[in-house]
Design a protein around this motif. Sequence first.
Motif, PDB file in Angstrom:
ATOM      1  N   ALA A  77       0.832  -1.207   0.000  1.00 53.51           N
ATOM      2  CA  ALA A  77       0.000   0.000   0.000  1.00 53.51           C
ATOM      3  C   ALA A  77       0.865   1.255   0.000  1.00 53.51           C
ATOM      4  CB  ALA A  77      -0.946   0.005   1.198  1.00 53.51           C
ATOM      5  N   ALA A  78       1.942   1.246   0.775  1.00 51.20           N
ATOM      6  CA  ALA A  78       2.842   2.396   0.823  1.00 51.20           C
ATOM      7  C   ALA A  78       3.494   2.611  -0.542  1.00 51.20           C
ATOM      8  CB  ALA A  78       3.907   2.211   1.903  1.00 51.20           C
ATOM      9  N   ASP A  79       4.012   1.517  -1.135  1.00 55.35           N
ATOM     10  CA  ASP A  79       4.638   1.633  -2.453  1.00 55.35           C
ATOM     11  C   ASP A  79       3.649   2.134  -3.500  1.00 55.35           C
ATOM     12  OD1 ASP A  79       7.280   0.895  -1.846  1.00 55.35           O
ATOM     13  OD2 ASP A  79       6.850  -1.240  -2.067  1.00 55.35           O
ATOM     14  N   THR A  80       2.442   1.590  -3.473  1.00 51.66           N
ATOM     15  CA  THR A  80       1.421   2.028  -4.434  1.00 51.66           C
ATOM     16  C   THR A  80       1.126   3.512  -4.265  1.00 51.66           C
ATOM     17  OG1 THR A  80       0.450  -0.180  -4.463  1.00 51.66           O
ATOM     18  CG2 THR A  80      -0.938   1.630  -5.246  1.00 51.66           C
ATOM     19  N   SER A  81       1.009   3.960  -3.033  1.00 50.05           N
ATOM     20  CA  SER A  81       0.707   5.376  -2.780  1.00 50.05           C
ATOM     21  C   SER A  81       1.853   6.282  -3.233  1.00 50.05           C
ATOM     22  CB  SER A  81       0.394   5.616  -1.298  1.00 50.05           C
ATOM     23  OG  SER A  81       1.562   5.512  -0.496  1.00 50.05           O
ATOM     24  N   ILE A  82       3.083   5.815  -3.087  1.00 54.47           N
ATOM     25  CA  ILE A  82       4.225   6.622  -3.530  1.00 54.47           C
ATOM     26  C   ILE A  82       4.252   6.695  -5.058  1.00 54.47           C
ATOM     27  CG2 ILE A  82       6.741   6.853  -3.531  1.00 54.47           C
ATOM     28  CD1 ILE A  82       6.649   5.249  -0.821  1.00 54.47           C
ATOM     29  N   VAL A  83       3.921   5.606  -5.718  1.00 51.03           N
ATOM     30  CA  VAL A  83       3.849   5.629  -7.186  1.00 51.03           C
ATOM     31  C   VAL A  83       2.767   6.603  -7.636  1.00 51.03           C
ATOM     32  CG1 VAL A  83       3.302   4.273  -9.254  1.00 51.03           C
ATOM     33  CG2 VAL A  83       4.830   3.325  -7.506  1.00 51.03           C
ATOM     34  N   VAL A  84       1.607   6.559  -6.998  1.00 51.68           N
ATOM     35  CA  VAL A  84       0.534   7.509  -7.341  1.00 51.68           C
ATOM     36  C   VAL A  84       1.008   8.937  -7.090  1.00 51.68           C
ATOM     37  CG1 VAL A  84      -1.785   8.309  -6.719  1.00 51.68           C
ATOM     38  CG2 VAL A  84      -1.329   5.859  -6.988  1.00 51.68           C
ATOM     39  N   LYS A  85       1.630   9.189  -5.943  1.00 49.73           N
ATOM     40  CA  LYS A  85       2.152  10.532  -5.633  1.00 49.73           C
ATOM     41  C   LYS A  85       3.158  10.977  -6.691  1.00 49.73           C
ATOM     42  CE  LYS A  85       3.777  14.123  -3.217  1.00 49.73           C
ATOM     43  NZ  LYS A  85       4.692  14.701  -4.184  1.00 49.73           N
ATOM     44  N   THR A  86       4.024  10.064  -7.121  1.00 52.98           N
ATOM     45  CA  THR A  86       5.027  10.400  -8.124  1.00 52.98           C
ATOM     46  C   THR A  86       4.375  10.707  -9.465  1.00 52.98           C
ATOM     47  OG1 THR A  86       6.626   9.014  -6.951  1.00 52.98           O
ATOM     48  CG2 THR A  86       7.155   9.605  -9.230  1.00 52.98           C
ATOM     49  N   LEU A  87       3.364   9.961  -9.846  1.00 50.53           N
ATOM     50  CA  LEU A  87       2.658  10.242 -11.102  1.00 50.53           C
ATOM     51  C   LEU A  87       1.964  11.608 -11.052  1.00 50.53           C
ATOM     52  CD1 LEU A  87       1.189   6.714 -11.899  1.00 50.53           C
ATOM     53  CD2 LEU A  87       3.117   7.868 -13.033  1.00 50.53           C
ATOM     54  N   VAL A  88       1.362  11.925  -9.918  1.00 55.38           N
ATOM     55  CA  VAL A  88       0.742  13.245  -9.766  1.00 55.38           C
ATOM     56  C   VAL A  88       1.819  14.331  -9.814  1.00 55.38           C
ATOM     57  CG1 VAL A  88      -0.611  14.739  -8.240  1.00 55.38           C
ATOM     58  CG2 VAL A  88      -1.239  12.337  -8.503  1.00 55.38           C
ATOM     59  N   LEU A  89       2.968  14.061  -9.192  1.00 60.11           N
ATOM     60  CA  LEU A  89       4.075  15.012  -9.232  1.00 60.11           C
ATOM     61  C   LEU A  89       4.535  15.249 -10.665  1.00 60.11           C
ATOM     62  CD1 LEU A  89       6.374  16.680  -7.882  1.00 60.11           C
ATOM     63  CD2 LEU A  89       7.687  14.545  -7.814  1.00 60.11           C
ATOM     64  N   TYR A  90       4.756  14.182 -11.425  1.00 62.53           N
ATOM     65  CA  TYR A  90       5.160  14.343 -12.826  1.00 62.53           C
ATOM     66  C   TYR A  90       4.121  15.152 -13.603  1.00 62.53           C
ATOM     67  CZ  TYR A  90       8.893  10.805 -12.417  1.00 62.53           C
ATOM     68  OH  TYR A  90      10.016  10.094 -12.075  1.00 62.53           O
ATOM     69  N   THR A  91       2.858  14.872 -13.347  1.00 58.67           N
ATOM     70  CA  THR A  91       1.783  15.603 -14.039  1.00 58.67           C
ATOM     71  C   THR A  91       1.826  17.085 -13.704  1.00 58.67           C
ATOM     72  OG1 THR A  91       0.399  13.622 -14.002  1.00 58.67           O
ATOM     73  CG2 THR A  91      -0.714  15.729 -14.378  1.00 58.67           C
ATOM     74  N   ILE A  92       1.967  17.409 -12.435  1.00 58.50           N
ATOM     75  CA  ILE A  92       1.985  18.824 -12.048  1.00 58.50           C
ATOM     76  C   ILE A  92       3.255  19.504 -12.546  1.00 58.50           C
ATOM     77  CG2 ILE A  92       3.028  18.735  -9.737  1.00 58.50           C
ATOM     78  CD1 ILE A  92       0.715  20.609  -8.841  1.00 58.50           C
ATOM     79  N   MET A  93       4.346  18.770 -12.643  1.00 58.69           N
ATOM     80  CA  MET A  93       5.580  19.358 -13.167  1.00 58.69           C
ATOM     81  C   MET A  93       5.470  19.640 -14.667  1.00 58.69           C
ATOM     82  SD  MET A  93       7.633  20.039 -10.777  1.00 58.69           S
ATOM     83  CE  MET A  93       8.993  20.459 -11.836  1.00 58.69           C
ATOM     84  N   ILE A  94       4.897  18.715 -15.409  1.00 57.06           N
ATOM     85  CA  ILE A  94       4.737  18.922 -16.854  1.00 57.06           C
ATOM     86  C   ILE A  94       3.778  20.075 -17.116  1.00 57.06           C
ATOM     87  CG2 ILE A  94       3.805  17.903 -18.973  1.00 57.06           C
ATOM     88  CD1 ILE A  94       4.949  15.186 -17.871  1.00 57.06           C
ATOM     89  N   THR A  95       2.628  20.062 -16.451  1.00 57.53           N
ATOM     90  CA  THR A  95       1.662  21.146 -16.673  1.00 57.53           C
ATOM     91  C   THR A  95       2.198  22.471 -16.126  1.00 57.53           C
ATOM     92  OG1 THR A  95       0.452  20.586 -14.646  1.00 57.53           O
ATOM     93  CG2 THR A  95      -0.330  19.596 -16.718  1.00 57.53           C
ATOM     94  N   GLY A  96       2.996  22.402 -15.068  1.00 60.74           N
ATOM     95  CA  GLY A  96       3.610  23.618 -14.525  1.00 60.74           C
ATOM     96  C   GLY A  96       4.619  24.228 -15.484  1.00 60.74           C
ATOM     97  N   SER A  97       5.373  23.382 -16.177  1.00 57.92           N
ATOM     98  CA  SER A  97       6.324  23.923 -17.146  1.00 57.92           C
ATOM     99  C   SER A  97       5.595  24.522 -18.348  1.00 57.92           C
ATOM    100  CB  SER A  97       7.342  22.867 -17.584  1.00 57.92           C
ATOM    101  OG  SER A  97       6.744  21.868 -18.364  1.00 57.92           O
ATOM    102  N   ILE A  98       4.465  23.936 -18.715  1.00 52.89           N
ATOM    103  CA  ILE A  98       3.644  24.535 -19.783  1.00 52.89           C
ATOM    104  C   ILE A  98       3.116  25.890 -19.307  1.00 52.89           C
ATOM    105  CG2 ILE A  98       1.527  24.302 -21.148  1.00 52.89           C
ATOM    106  CD1 ILE A  98       1.996  21.202 -20.967  1.00 52.89           C
ATOM    107  N   TRP A  99       2.633  25.949 -18.071  1.00 48.93           N
ATOM    108  CA  TRP A  99       2.158  27.214 -17.490  1.00 48.93           C
ATOM    109  C   TRP A  99       3.266  28.256 -17.520  1.00 48.93           C
ATOM    110  CZ3 TRP A  99       3.933  29.891 -13.196  1.00 48.93           C
ATOM    111  CH2 TRP A  99       3.139  30.935 -12.745  1.00 48.93           C
ATOM    112  N   GLU A 100       4.470  27.860 -17.122  1.00 53.17           N
ATOM    113  CA  GLU A 100       5.592  28.789 -17.092  1.00 53.17           C
ATOM    114  C   GLU A 100       5.920  29.297 -18.497  1.00 53.17           C
ATOM    115  OE1 GLU A 100       9.856  28.773 -14.777  1.00 53.17           O
ATOM    116  OE2 GLU A 100       8.314  27.367 -14.088  1.00 53.17           O
ATOM    117  N   LYS A 101       5.826  28.423 -19.492  1.00 51.49           N
ATOM    118  CA  LYS A 101       6.078  28.825 -20.884  1.00 51.49           C
ATOM    119  C   LYS A 101       5.019  29.830 -21.334  1.00 51.49           C
ATOM    120  CE  LYS A 101       7.796  28.513 -25.089  1.00 51.49           C
ATOM    121  NZ  LYS A 101       8.984  29.255 -25.452  1.00 51.49           N
ATOM    122  N   VAL A 102       3.768  29.572 -21.012  1.00 57.06           N
ATOM    123  CA  VAL A 102       2.687  30.473 -21.404  1.00 57.06           C
ATOM    124  C   VAL A 102       2.833  31.836 -20.724  1.00 57.06           C
ATOM    125  CG1 VAL A 102       0.184  30.873 -21.188  1.00 57.06           C
ATOM    126  CG2 VAL A 102       1.032  28.640 -21.939  1.00 57.06           C
TER     127      VAL A 102
END
Length: 182
Positions: A77-102
Motif C-alpha cells: 500500500a505504501a509503495d502504491t501510494s508513492i507511485v501515485v504521488k510520483t505520477l501526480v508530481l510528474y503531471t503537475i511538473m509537466i503542466t507547470g512547465s507549460i504554465w511557465e512557458k505560457v
Amino acid sequence: MTRTDPASPVEPGTTVKGAGHERGTTRALYTADERQRRDESVWTVVQGVLAPVQFLVFLVSLGLVLRTLSTGEGAWAADTSIVVKTLVLYTIMITGSIWEKVVFGKWLFAPAFFWEDVFSMLVLALHSLYLVMLFTGPGSTEQRLLVALAGYGAYVINAGQFLWKLRMARLEGALSPQAVAA
C-alpha cells in the motif's frame, strides 16, 4: 505637530520584497502582461486543481509510509501510494512547465520562479530514485521508503516556496493599478 507613518506594504506604488530573484533589485513577480497571461491561462486553473490533489495524495501516502516504517506492515500500500504521488508530481511538473512557458516564455527557470524550479528538480530526482529502487530492486524496503520520505521532505519545502509565491502574487495583485475593490 504632524506625524507621518512609514508606507504600508499594501499601499499603491510599493513593491513586494522577495518577489523577484534579480540580484540587487526588487522586481515584481509578474509584469502586467505576465499577470494577464497568467489570469487568462487554462494552465493556471489546472495548477490550482492539481496542487491540492497532490497535497491530499501526499498526506495519505505519508501516513502509509510511516505506518510501514513503524510496523513493517503495508509495504504494498505504501509503495502504491508513492507511485501515485510520483505520477501526480510528474503531471503537475509537466503542466507547470507549460504554465511557465505560457506566462513567462520559458519552459522552466523563469527568474520569478527560478529557485522553486531548482527545488522541484530535487523533488523529481528523489521521487525518480525511489521508482528506480522500486522497479530495479536495489536497497531494502526501508531504504526505499526513506528515499521517498526524503522526497516528501523536499516536496514540503517546495510547496512552501510556492505558497509564499502565491501570497506574494496576491499582495502584488492588491497593489496593482488594475486591482479594483469589489
